[in-house]
Each structure stands twice: as C-alpha cells, then as structure tokens.
Design a protein around this motif. Structure first.
Motif, mmCIF file in Angstrom:
data_model
loop_
_atom_site.group_PDB
_atom_site.id
_atom_site.type_symbol
_atom_site.label_atom_id
_atom_site.label_comp_id
_atom_site.label_asym_id
_atom_site.label_seq_id
_atom_site.Cartn_x
_atom_site.Cartn_y
_atom_site.Cartn_z
ATOM 1 N N THR A 58 0.823 -1.235 0.000
ATOM 2 C CA THR A 58 0.000 0.000 0.000
ATOM 3 C C THR A 58 0.831 1.248 0.000
ATOM 4 O OG1 THR A 58 -0.092 -0.044 2.413
ATOM 5 C CG2 THR A 58 -1.861 -1.183 1.213
ATOM 6 N N GLN A 59 2.127 1.112 -0.037
ATOM 7 C CA GLN A 59 2.985 2.311 -0.030
ATOM 8 C C GLN A 59 2.808 3.086 -1.331
ATOM 9 O OE1 GLN A 59 7.069 1.512 0.660
ATOM 10 N NE2 GLN A 59 7.694 3.650 0.599
ATOM 11 N N ALA A 60 2.622 4.420 -1.229
ATOM 12 C CA ALA A 60 2.424 5.284 -2.405
ATOM 13 C C ALA A 60 3.717 5.372 -3.185
ATOM 14 C CB ALA A 60 1.972 6.684 -1.984
ATOM 15 N N PRO A 61 3.627 5.537 -4.516
ATOM 16 C CA PRO A 61 4.844 5.653 -5.329
ATOM 17 C C PRO A 61 5.605 6.916 -4.973
ATOM 18 C CG PRO A 61 2.873 6.188 -6.612
ATOM 19 C CD PRO A 61 2.399 5.641 -5.317
ATOM 20 N N THR A 62 6.921 6.800 -4.999
ATOM 21 C CA THR A 62 7.771 7.942 -4.652
ATOM 22 C C THR A 62 8.278 8.689 -5.880
ATOM 23 O OG1 THR A 62 9.704 6.485 -4.594
ATOM 24 C CG2 THR A 62 8.503 6.819 -2.523
ATOM 25 N N THR A 63 8.061 8.167 -7.086
ATOM 26 C CA THR A 63 8.529 8.838 -8.305
ATOM 27 C C THR A 63 7.341 9.163 -9.192
ATOM 28 O OG1 THR A 63 8.836 6.695 -9.384
ATOM 29 C CG2 THR A 63 10.739 7.635 -8.248
ATOM 30 N N PRO A 64 7.363 10.276 -9.923
ATOM 31 C CA PRO A 64 6.231 10.641 -10.788
ATOM 32 C C PRO A 64 6.136 9.708 -11.987
ATOM 33 C CG PRO A 64 8.079 12.142 -11.133
ATOM 34 C CD PRO A 64 8.452 11.266 -9.965
ATOM 35 N N TYR A 85 -2.425 9.298 6.499
ATOM 36 C CA TYR A 85 -2.277 7.879 6.171
ATOM 37 C C TYR A 85 -0.820 7.427 6.340
ATOM 38 C CZ TYR A 85 -1.753 3.770 3.208
ATOM 39 O OH TYR A 85 -1.425 2.547 2.707
ATOM 40 N N ALA A 86 0.123 8.262 5.854
ATOM 41 C CA ALA A 86 1.546 7.900 5.974
ATOM 42 C C ALA A 86 1.971 7.812 7.426
ATOM 43 C CB ALA A 86 2.396 8.920 5.214
ATOM 44 N N SER A 87 1.463 8.753 8.242
ATOM 45 C CA SER A 87 1.817 8.741 9.654
ATOM 46 C C SER A 87 1.292 7.473 10.345
ATOM 47 C CB SER A 87 1.256 9.992 10.331
ATOM 48 O OG SER A 87 1.491 9.951 11.719
ATOM 49 N N GLN A 88 0.033 7.126 10.006
ATOM 50 C CA GLN A 88 -0.534 5.930 10.610
ATOM 51 C C GLN A 88 0.180 4.658 10.124
ATOM 52 O OE1 GLN A 88 -4.611 6.270 9.528
ATOM 53 N NE2 GLN A 88 -5.139 7.599 11.278
ATOM 54 N N ARG A 89 0.613 4.661 8.890
ATOM 55 C CA ARG A 89 1.336 3.505 8.368
ATOM 56 C C ARG A 89 2.662 3.307 9.100
ATOM 57 N NH1 ARG A 89 2.627 4.362 2.380
ATOM 58 N NH2 ARG A 89 4.113 5.784 3.370
ATOM 59 N N LYS A 138 -7.534 -2.215 12.592
ATOM 60 C CA LYS A 138 -7.856 -0.786 12.604
ATOM 61 C C LYS A 138 -7.359 -0.095 11.334
ATOM 62 C CE LYS A 138 -9.262 3.024 14.633
ATOM 63 N NZ LYS A 138 -10.696 3.281 14.878
ATOM 64 N N ASN A 139 -6.152 -0.510 10.903
ATOM 65 C CA ASN A 139 -5.563 0.077 9.700
ATOM 66 C C ASN A 139 -6.425 -0.192 8.455
ATOM 67 O OD1 ASN A 139 -3.244 1.455 8.479
ATOM 68 N ND2 ASN A 139 -3.025 -0.459 7.358
ATOM 69 N N ARG A 140 -7.009 -1.439 8.436
ATOM 70 C CA ARG A 140 -7.877 -1.738 7.300
ATOM 71 C C ARG A 140 -9.092 -0.812 7.272
ATOM 72 N NH1 ARG A 140 -6.489 -7.086 8.651
ATOM 73 N NH2 ARG A 140 -8.412 -7.337 9.856
ATOM 74 N N GLN A 141 -9.598 -0.500 8.438
ATOM 75 C CA GLN A 141 -10.728 0.432 8.486
ATOM 76 C C GLN A 141 -10.338 1.819 7.962
ATOM 77 O OE1 GLN A 141 -11.931 0.355 12.584
ATOM 78 N NE2 GLN A 141 -12.894 -1.702 12.442
ATOM 79 N N ILE A 142 -9.109 2.223 8.383
ATOM 80 C CA ILE A 142 -8.639 3.528 7.905
ATOM 81 C C ILE A 142 -8.477 3.530 6.389
ATOM 82 C CG2 ILE A 142 -6.691 5.151 7.955
ATOM 83 C CD1 ILE A 142 -6.264 4.335 10.882
#
Length: 931
Positions: free
Chosen positions: A23-29, A333-337, A363-367
């Motif tokens: 679930t990590q967001a991409p870091t490059t465009p 979201y990043a902070s909670q991850r 809990k994370n799945r709910q978020i």
C-alpha cells in the motif's frame, strides 16, 4: 484465553507486513515534462504558466520542470540541453527566436524525446506537435475591426514587435493582407516597439507629429498599446486617436478603462499544451497542429470576459483547497502507516505484541477503507470540476455569440434611429414654413386661429429642436461630432444668444442681466457647437425661473488667464438632492413639479459638447434659491481642433482635409522648406535621374516620386498632384500607357503631364502628344527649360481654373460637359443641387456619390477650381438663394430652409458675408429695379 504459539501468528504477521508494503504510495512521478520558457515576464506569459498549472492540478502524477531563459536565445539552448540530460519524458518549448534554438530542439527530437512547441515555431519540421495562435489571423481580425471602427476610411500607424520574431512577422503580414480589402485605410507609418511599453515612445511621438491625420494605432501587443496611449495622452489626442492591441489578457482591463478601444485575444495555450503532451505520453491520438482561435475584446464583451476570468480563478482556488485536503489525508495515512510498522515489529517479540499488531492491522484496514471512500469522493469532485469547466467554456462561447449579436442589433437600431431623425426634418420644415407665413401675412386671422397657429409653430420648433438634439446625441455617441474652432470674441457671441431671450424673458416677467469682465474676451471655439450649449442653459433657466425672477449671465477669465468662465444663474426653485446625481444623464427627467417635463437630453448634450471643446460644465444649487451652471472653456485649443478655413455661421459640417505629405515613393521631405503647396509627382525608373529631378523641383514645389508606372499611376489617383513629370521607357507600364490612363480617368484628366524620353524621332514625339502629354522633352534636356516649362503649364492650369469659375457664375447652376473636367463639375453640381435641402450634407456623402474618396474629391476640386469643397457647396447654395429671393411668394425663412440652412439668422449672416447685402436688402433692391 488460549495460549498463542509463534508458528501460529508469525505467518499472519508477515502477511500484514507484505500488505503494508504493497500500500505504499509511489515515490517517483509517472511522467516528467521539461518546459523551456523564453520569459516569464508580462501578463501573457504569466497566463500561459497559470494555464499549465491549472491543467496539471488534475494530474498530480505529472512533474513539470520550468526554466526561464529571460529572452536570451543562447541561455535557452543551454537550458534545453540541460533538461534533456535530466532524462525528461517530453519537452515543451516556447522559443524566444526561432533560428538559434532550432539545433537544441532537433537534438532532443532525434534522441526520441517528443517535442511540443508553444506559441512560436522553430525553423525545422523536427517536432511532435505545435500549440499556439495564428498570428496571421490575429492581424487579419485587427484589420477587419479597424475597417469597421473607421468606416473603411482613415490613416493608421502600426507598432510592431521585435524584428524577426514570428509573432511580429505573422501579425504584420495578416494586418497588411486584411487592409487590402479596404483601400480607404492606409498605414502611414510603422514603428518598432520590441514588445516593450517604453521602447516605442520616441519613434511614435515623431510619427504622430509627422502624420496628424492618423486616427488609429494598431499595436502588436497590449503593453505597446498602453505605451501608445501614454504618448497620445501627452500629445492631447486621445479623443481623436483610437488604439487596438493584441493579447487580450491584461488588455481586458485596458479596454474596460478606455485606454484601448479593443484587443485581439491571443490565447496563451497553456492548458492545451499540457493536454496535448499527456495525449502524446499516453500514446493517445493527438493533432500535430493545434491552432487556437482569436476573438475581438471591446466594450461589448469585456465585462463578461472579466467576470468569467474571475470565476475561473475562484474555481482554481476550490481545486487547490481540495488538493490540500487530499494531501493532508495522505499525510495522515503515511503517519498511521509508520505507526503500524512499529507495532508489527514489536509483535515479533511477544504474543501480546502480536495480538496488539493484529488489532492494529484491523484498525488500519478500516482507515484504508475510509481513505478509499475519501479518494473516491475526491475523484468524483475532480470529475465534477472538469464538467463545470466544460460548461463554463460552452457558456463563454454562447456569451461571445450573444455579445456579437447584441452589438449588431444595437448598431442597426442606431442606424434606424439616425435615419428616422433625418427623415423628420423635411416634414417639420414644411410644417413650420407655411405656419410662419400665415402668422406673418394673414391679418384677418381670428384670435383663436392665431393662437392655434402659434401653438403649432411653437411645438413644431420644439420638435425640430429635439430632432437636432437627437442627431447631435448620435454624433457624440459614435465620435462624429467634430470641433472646427476659430478665434473670436466670446463676449459678442454669448451676447447675441442672450439678446434672443430678451423678448421671451420680458413676456414672462423675468429680468435678464448680462455682465462681463471686459468687452472683448478672445478664445478659440466652434460657434455651431457652443450655441447649442448656451441655448440649452438659457432655456432651462427661463423655464424654471418664476415671474419677477432674475437670470444673470456673467463672464470672466480665470486667475491664470488660461480659461474663460461663463455662468448662467437663476432665482428658481433649485435642484433637489435626488436629482443632482443624475442631472447630466441622457434622457433623465427629474421631479420638475408643475413645470412641463422635457426630453432629458438638454443638459447631457450640453455637457458632451463642452467636453468636445476640452472644457467642463458644472453646477451648484440651493433648493428654493436657484441654480448656477458654469461653463469653463480653455482659451487655446490644439491645432487638430482648429478650422483650416474661415468659419461661416452655417449648421452643416463639411470636413475639408488638410494637405498632407504622403510617405509613398521617395524619401520624405520632412524638414525641407518649400515655397509652394503645389505638388509635383516624378515617375522615373532610373534612380539617379529620379533623384536629380526631385532635387531640382523640390526647391519650388512639394515633390513625391515613384520608380515604376504602376506605382506612379496609383500615387496619382491617391494624391491628385498638380503636375506629373514621367519617363516614357519604363518596365511594366510605359510612360505612354501611364499618360493614356491618366487622361482616361476623370479623377486625373486635368493634371498636366511632361513626358521625358531618349526617343527623339518626330513620329515618336507625335505619338507622345497623341497619348495626351502636355509637353514632350527629349534627353538630355535643359533643367532650366524644364523648370520654366513646369511654371508655364501651372500658370495655364490656373487660367483654366479661372475659366471654370467664370462658367460657374451666379446665374448658372450647371456646366456644359465638353471635356472630362467639365463633366466632373457638372456631376458634382448636380449632386450638390439634389441635396441642397440637407443641413447635414458632408464631404463623405458627396465623394461617395461620385465614387471617389474624400481626399481625392478635395484635391480634384482644388485643382479644377482652386477652391475647397465647402466654398463650392456654399457658393451653389447662395447662388440658388439669389434666384429664390426674387420670388415674392417665398419668405426669407422659407428660402433659408429650402437651401439647407438651420435658421434664417445663419442664412442672413452667410448671405451678407458673400454679397455685402442682407437677403431682405437684396430683395428690395432687385424687386424695386424690376418694377
């Protein structure tokens, strides 16, 4: 609680770690776009960047890197190569100069990087797509609008951008092509402004001084248009010279403020460039050539466009707020991850921590579900915003169509309004004449009948005055009311108007006082315009002053002596506070109590006429104690408002053009003193002979020159010179053919022609004379003999003018058409006689009836008769007046209106000026001698 073993929860923990990593967001465009901009300065460039940023707000996966070359081609080449080295996926470039940056763009293209050009092109075909406006279309649209604005007749100055720029070349080429459809429009000068506001000012100032006839300036961008306005403001000609700009972005406010008459919208294309780039990157179909359209922004649509721009900005702010919220959620979201990672690591050490990690994962799945819902909502919002933008674009196009239709409908209504007002004048004149005749020559009328006829006369005069005010209102609205000022005694002028109100004031029991600081106060003014101002002010004062009241007219110069003040004060009931804010508005009728309501035009018209004189009309009032209206006039007016001929007290306006120095052909003779207004045209293809003839003749005459027959004939028909010196052997159109065309065209048939040639055979000389030449000189020729021959031909032409003037005697209204010049005079006489009853007959109407331009008519009449068109028309009117005055059945008033004079007093003054007798004295003298 059952005990947990490591082999039971460890796979579950590893699964959670894998899920969190996925679930990590991409870091490059996804895409990297490089943009090389020639400059970021100026409203147009800023609008391009803002458009790109608006479009990119819908595509957060795209990264744009912009480099500013600051109008330096070498720096732009380096920046393009730097972007290519950084590994961009697509290059967008807006070249400063087409040639210098072409190699760098070709290198990027050859390396497989798609290239999108914006606004300007390179000199190579190695590019993927082009997005920008059509500069040629911009120039053509400006030419059409200029023709519509000037009614297809006028002189124009063109202010161009940087030489060699594709925008400069395209806009100039389109403007020149567009003007070819309007031969009455002439570009008399071209000024280079380099796109900057201040760079053009010295050259434009010199051009405007050299060409005072200019009525319109076309600037290649709005910034140079603003600079042109500041020059015109400094020269005091902003009311006469109108300015058209290009770009339309910052120019909207200049149009709204009245600095520019209009601006041609040249779309920056930022959004379109990004959209095209994304289609290319996504392998979607795209157009290689994306030409953006242009529209005219003027007073009819500028407010609508400004409001639309404000709405777009507001929506952009909404989008930015939504994106800010999305970024905040992503940060959450990043902070909670991160916290989840910590919990999962702790679970590896103990069962308790594993249990806590499981709970945390749940809990994370709910978020994540909440974020998914929020992301879906954001996608929906973005979709709605895209739809709103499309609706706004559709509404803007509809508004543009509606604005254009409204402008067309308004112009049609105004034309009908003016034509209808003109049609009213003839029946009103026919009503007023018989009524005045009955009142003055029928002593047996009963008291009731006399009162009824007086009522008819009074209301007919009132209606005629309203029609005249309507026509004046229309002239002011379209800028056709022209001031032709002469120097005179303003005291005597105002006193004559005041005397006309003495009898009505006595009948009403009102005391009329006239006070002046000096018996003579000189000023430059147009009597035909100012009389309407003081007539309105005195009429209002008399209307609102009760019995036994007082009206005081006072005149005095200001302390600095630069202005004159004329005040009209009454002792009426004053002006209410409610009416004061609207007193000078067109058609406004305030609370006038028991006084009959007027048309609401008098004071508005008076204010407009005073402003034409660069003056001011102000008022002060105290309820119950009266009102004072003050006219402040400058004692000196600019040269362009002064009449070139002595003014006569007639109401029709015949605008005679001043002789101008054309800039066609040879170099201008600015700064060279000449002793004559005589214009000689030299047509010679040999540059040395041409220069020799020009220098020899310029000592005595104004000289223009052409280097070929086609140009010479065109200049002859445009300038109508007094004499032409022409070579025989020329490429294209020979001298003999030029002479044949000149003599066959009645516009130029009167012009003496001297033929110069090296062909000296007798039969060749006969051929030249047969073609219509007045003199045939062979080379080499004696310059002294040529100069004396020119003088002789011009003297003979003057004798011929005197002959034609004698033919137009006081007893002859037509001229026998025995040659082209006499046919021209016969046609001109017939047209003027057919329109003698029109008080507003203009030179343009006469020229249009003859099928020629205003300048050509003036030069032709001046050449044939040695007089202006104004004097010719006035002479015919007064000649006809002598005939009509011999008819005892016509009153002097009827004669005046029959011949197009607005009032008997104007007619009498004109008649006395010409014949040193008043109409009544002339009638008594001739009728008594006949009996």
């Amino acid at each position: 609680m059952l005990p947990l073993r490591p082999h039971t929860f460890l796979p579950y923990v590893l699964s959670l770690l894998l899920l969190a990593g996925c679930t990590q967001a991409p870091t490059t465009p996804a895409y990297r776009i490089g943009f090389s901009q020639c400059s970021t300065e100026g409203p147009w460039r800023m609008a391009m960047l803002e458009g790109m940023q608006r479009e990119l707000s819908f595509h957060p996966e795209v990264q744009l890197r912009m480099l500013d070359a600051k109008d330096n081609s070498e720096r732009q080449q380096q920046q393009i190569r730097e972007l290519v080295r950084d590994g961009i996926d697509l290059l967008i470039v807006s070249p400063y100069e087409s040639g210098p940056v072409t190699p760098a763009v070709e290198e990027a293209y050859e390396r497989g990087i798609p290239v999108v050009q914006v606004d300007r092109r390179i000199t190579s075909e190695k590019y993927t797509a082009f997005v920008g406006g059509n500069n040629i279309e911009v120039g053509q649209t400006a030419a059409r609008y200029a023709a519509q604005l000037l009614h297809q007749h006028g002189n124009v100055i063109e202010i161009k951008g940087t030489p060699g720029s594709s925008a400069t070349t395209g806009r100039h080429q389109g403007f020149v092509q567009g003007l070819r459809n309007y031969p009455g429009l002439t570009v008399v000068s071209e000024v280079t402004g380099d796109w900057r506001e201040d760079a053009l000012k010295p050259a434009l100032t010199a051009a405007l001084k050299a060409h005072p006839e200019v009525t319109l300036i076309f600037a290649h961008n709005d910034g140079m248009g603003l600079g042109a306005y500041e020059v015109c403001q400094k020269l005091g000609i902003t009311k006469r010279v109108q300015i058209i700009g290009v770009d339309g972005l910052g120019g909207k406010n200049l149009v709204h403020r009245g600095v520019l008459k209009a601006t041609m919208l040249y779309s920056p294309g930022g959004e379109d460039a990004i959209r095209t780039a994304l289609r290319i990157l996504r392998k979607e179909p795209f157009k290689r050539e994306n030409t953006l359209g242009t529209i005219v922004i003027d007073s009819t649509n500028v407010l609508t466009l400004i409001e639309q721009a404000d709405r777009v900005v507001s929506q952009q702010h909404d989008i930015e707020r939504q994106q800010s919220l999305l970024h905040h959620l992503e940060a959450t979201y990043a902070s909670q991850r991160t916290g989840l990672y910590g919990l999962l690591v702790s679970l590896l050490g103990s069962v308790v921590l594993g249990t806590m990690a499981w709970l945390s994962a749940r809990k994370n799945r709910q978020i994540n579900q909440q974020l998914a819902v929020q992301n879906a909502e954001n996608v929906k919002i973005n979709h709605q915003l895209v739809q709103q933008n499309e609706e706004i674009l559709s509404q803007r196009n509809q508004l543009e169509l509606l604005a254009e239709q409204a402008r067309t409908d308004t112009e049609a209504k105004l034309r009908f309004f003016t034509n209808f007002s003109h049609e009213l004048r003839t029946p009103l004149t026919l009503i007023l004449g018989p009524v005045e005749e009955l009142l003055s020559s029928s002593p047996d009328l009963t008291s009731t009948h006399r009162q009824d006829l007086a009522l008819v006369r009074r209301n007919t005069q009132r209606l005629l005055q309203l029609v005249n005010q309507l026509l004046d209102f229309r002239k002011i609205e379209v800028g056709k009311m022209t001031v032709r000022a002469t120097e005179g005694n303003l005291v005597a002028f105002v006193r004559e108007i005041v005397e006309a109100f003495e009898k009505p004031a006595q009948l009403q029991g009102v005391r009329l006082q006239f006070q002046t600081a000096a018996p003579v106060l000189l000023a430059w003014f147009d009597g035909n315009i100012l009389d309407k101002v003081f007539l309105n002010l005195l009429s209002n004062a008399l209307k609102f002053t009760p019995d036994q009241g007082t009206i005081t007219i006072s005149m005095q110069p200001t302390d600095d002596g630069q202005f004159l003040r004329v005040s009209v004060a009454d002792t009426g009931r004053g002006i209410s506070d409610q009416d004061r804010a609207h007193i000078f508005e067109w058609f406004y009728q305030g609370d006038q109590g028991a006084v009959a309501k007027g048309s609401g035009m008098g004071l508005a018209l008076a204010q407009g006429l005073v402003r034409l004189h660069q003056g001011q009309l102000a008022f002060s009032s105290q309820p119950g104690r009266g009102s004072t209206f003050t006219v402040t006039l400058p004692r000196e007016l600019p040269e362009n408002l002064r009449a070139t001929e002595p003014a006569l007290p007639v109401t029709f306006t015949l605008d005679e053009p001043e002789p101008i120095h054309a800039t066609l052909g040879s170099e201008s003779a600015v700064g060279l003193e000449v002793n004559s207004e005589t214009l000689v045209l030299v047509i010679e293809d040999n540059s040395e002979v041409n220069d020799f003839l020009t220098r020899k003749l310029r000592t005595e005459y104004r000289v223009e020159s052409a280097t070929d027959g086609h140009t010479g004939f065109r200049m002859a028909t445009d300038l109508i010179p007094d004499l032409i010196v022409c070579d025989v052997m020329m490429p294209g159109l020979s001298g003999l053919e030029v002479v044949a065309q000149l003599k066959g065209d009645w516009r130029t048939s009167h012009i003496p022609v001297v033929l110069l040639t090296a062909r000296n055979a007798p039969e060749q000389q006969v051929e030249g004379v047969q073609a219509g030449a007045d003199l045939y000189l062979t080379k080499p020729f004696n310059p002294t003999f040529l100069a004396e021959s020119v003088r002789t031909l011009l003297r003979n032409r003057e004798r011929q003018r005197e002959h034609y003037r004698r033919e137009l005697s006081i007893d002859t209204a037509t001229v026998a058409a025995t040659n082209p010049d006499q046919k021209f005079l016969a046609d001109l006489t017939a047209i003027v006689e057919a329109n003698l009853t029109k008080t507003d007959l203009t030179v343009e109407e006469v020229a249009r009836s003859l099928g020629i331009s205003r300048m050509q008519l003036y030069r032709k009449v001046k050449a044939v008769l040695g007089t202006g068109v104004t004097d010719f028309i006035l002479s015919l009117r007064l000649t006809k007046a002598r005939e009509l005055l011999l008819d005892e059945n016509l009153t002097i008033t009827e004669v005046a209106y029959e011949l197009g004079f607005s009032s008997p007093s104007y007619f009498s003054t004109s008649f006395r000026t010409r014949y040193q007798l008043s109409p009544s004295e002339f009638r008594v003298l001739h009728l008594s001698s006949a009996h």
